[in-house]
Design an enzyme around this catalytic site. Structure first.
Site, PDB file in Angstrom:
ATOM      1  N   LYS A 171      -6.820  -5.820  -3.136  1.00  0.00           N
ATOM      2  CA  LYS A 171      -5.446  -4.919  -2.649  1.00  0.00           C
ATOM      3  C   LYS A 171      -4.331  -4.343  -3.681  1.00  0.00           C
ATOM      4  O   LYS A 171      -4.410  -2.786  -3.677  1.00  0.00           O
ATOM      5  CB  LYS A 171      -5.234  -5.468  -1.844  1.00  0.00           C
ATOM      6  CG  LYS A 171      -3.678  -4.316  -0.534  1.00  0.00           C
ATOM      7  CD  LYS A 171      -4.506  -3.664   0.067  1.00  0.00           C
ATOM      8  CE  LYS A 171      -3.184  -2.513  -0.025  1.00  0.00           C
ATOM      9  NZ  LYS A 171      -2.849  -3.141   1.746  1.00  0.00           N
ATOM     10  N   LYS A 239       6.467  -2.203  -4.390  1.00  0.00           N
ATOM     11  CA  LYS A 239       6.572  -3.835  -4.492  1.00  0.00           C
ATOM     12  C   LYS A 239       5.090  -4.723  -4.969  1.00  0.00           C
ATOM     13  O   LYS A 239       4.368  -4.878  -5.229  1.00  0.00           O
ATOM     14  CB  LYS A 239       6.992  -4.574  -3.383  1.00  0.00           C
ATOM     15  CG  LYS A 239       6.894  -6.067  -3.380  1.00  0.00           C
ATOM     16  CD  LYS A 239       5.475  -5.773  -2.562  1.00  0.00           C
ATOM     17  CE  LYS A 239       4.705  -5.315  -0.698  1.00  0.00           C
ATOM     18  NZ  LYS A 239       3.613  -6.181  -0.095  1.00  0.00           N
TER      19      LYS A 239
END
Length: 297
Positions: A171, A239
């Site tokens: 991811k 982030k």
């Protein structure tokens, strides 16, 4: 029917929990801001005041939490999930968090007699709503297959990436590319528009040429229309880029393009675009060229 505890009802979590309810599962939800539970209660969910209560007695616990600190609290806090796992329970974490924390939680779940799958997703809010998410999963293939009904309810594809931690790593690598592609799209738009090329014609070229990408397909029209309604926020992308950068540093992988993308998303965040869609990174370029991408002259 499986009893599911679902923790985290943000942009992605709320529609995922809703799809599970529509799929006939019995779902108990928890969110730190309790008002976000109310629409799901109206759809038939039960609600609880703590993560522990959401996990207690459940066959499957699904977490969709925004960052490392918050998920540590969900699992290790005084009213955390780990203290409530029943033997054989399966934890499916669909958050995007650091690989180190994923492995740590996986080991803790195993020590408490459960099974852990790191199963982050791609597809953003529209896919969460439509039940067409793509899961990249780390963990036991047998545990994955036993939860196939849940994954099929929530998504269109499941990719088994390997052992625990591999889903999280995939991811972060994937989202590094998403960030880079968004910056590339913004930069291409800026070059074209600054030199008199209409934005809609340039987008048509990109989508039919070698520069085409999923990000051009998903974000190109939004940029032209100055529509930065949040499907996946700029702050969350920043982030993820920071996590991807940390992962690449620890692995000794040079990532110059990731570094540049991270800097541009940091600039967008500093300018106050964090709560807007990640495509709002183009606003940095619009300031530099002195006009909106979709502005007609």
């Amino acid at each position: 029917m499986k009893q599911i505890g679902f923790i985290g009802l943000g942009t992605m979590g709320a529609p995922m929990a809703s799809n599970l309810l529509r799929g006939g599962f019995q779902v108990t939800v928890y969110n730190r801001t309790s008002s976000k539970c109310e629409p799901l209660v109206q759809e038939g969910a039960q609600t609880t005041p703590t993560p522990r209560a959401a996990a207690e007695g459940k066959d499957v616990i699904i977490t969709m939490i925004s960052n490392d600190d918050s998920i540590r609290e969900v699992f290790y806090g005084e009213d955390g999930v780990l203290s409530a796992l029943k033997p054989g329970a399966v934890v499916i974490d669909s958050s995007t968090i650091s690989t180190g924390l994923v492995k740590e939680i996986a080991a803790a779940v195993t020590e408490h007699g459960g099974h852990f799958l790191d199963a982050p997703v791609t597809g953003s809010k529209p896919a969460a709503v439509d039940g067409t998410l793509v899961f990249m999963v780390g963990g036991s293939s047998e545990v994955i297959e036993a939860q196939r009904d849940i994954f099929d309810t929530l998504g269109k594809k499941l990719l088994h990436m390997g052992e625990n931690g591999s889903g999280a790593a995939a991811k972060l690598a994937h989202n590094a590319m998403v960030g880079i592609h968004n910056v590339a799209l913004a930069e291409g738009f800026s070059i074209a528009v600054k030199n008199g090329v209409p934005a809609d014609k340039f987008l048509d070229l990109v989508q039919n040429g070698s520069a085409g990408s999923k990000q051009a397909e998903l974000k190109g029209r939004k940029i032209i229309d100055n529509d930065f309604s949040n499907q996946f926020s700029l702050a969350l992308m920043l982030k993820d880029l920071k996590l991807a950068s940390s992962l690449s540093d620890s692995a000794g992988v040079p990532t110059p393009m990731l570094g540049l993308a991270k800097s541009l998303f940091q600039a967008g965040y500093t300018k106050g675009f964090g709560d807007e869609d990640l495509s709002a990174v183009v606003k940095c370029y619009e300031e530099w060229i002195g006009r909106k991408i979709g502005e007609q002259i």
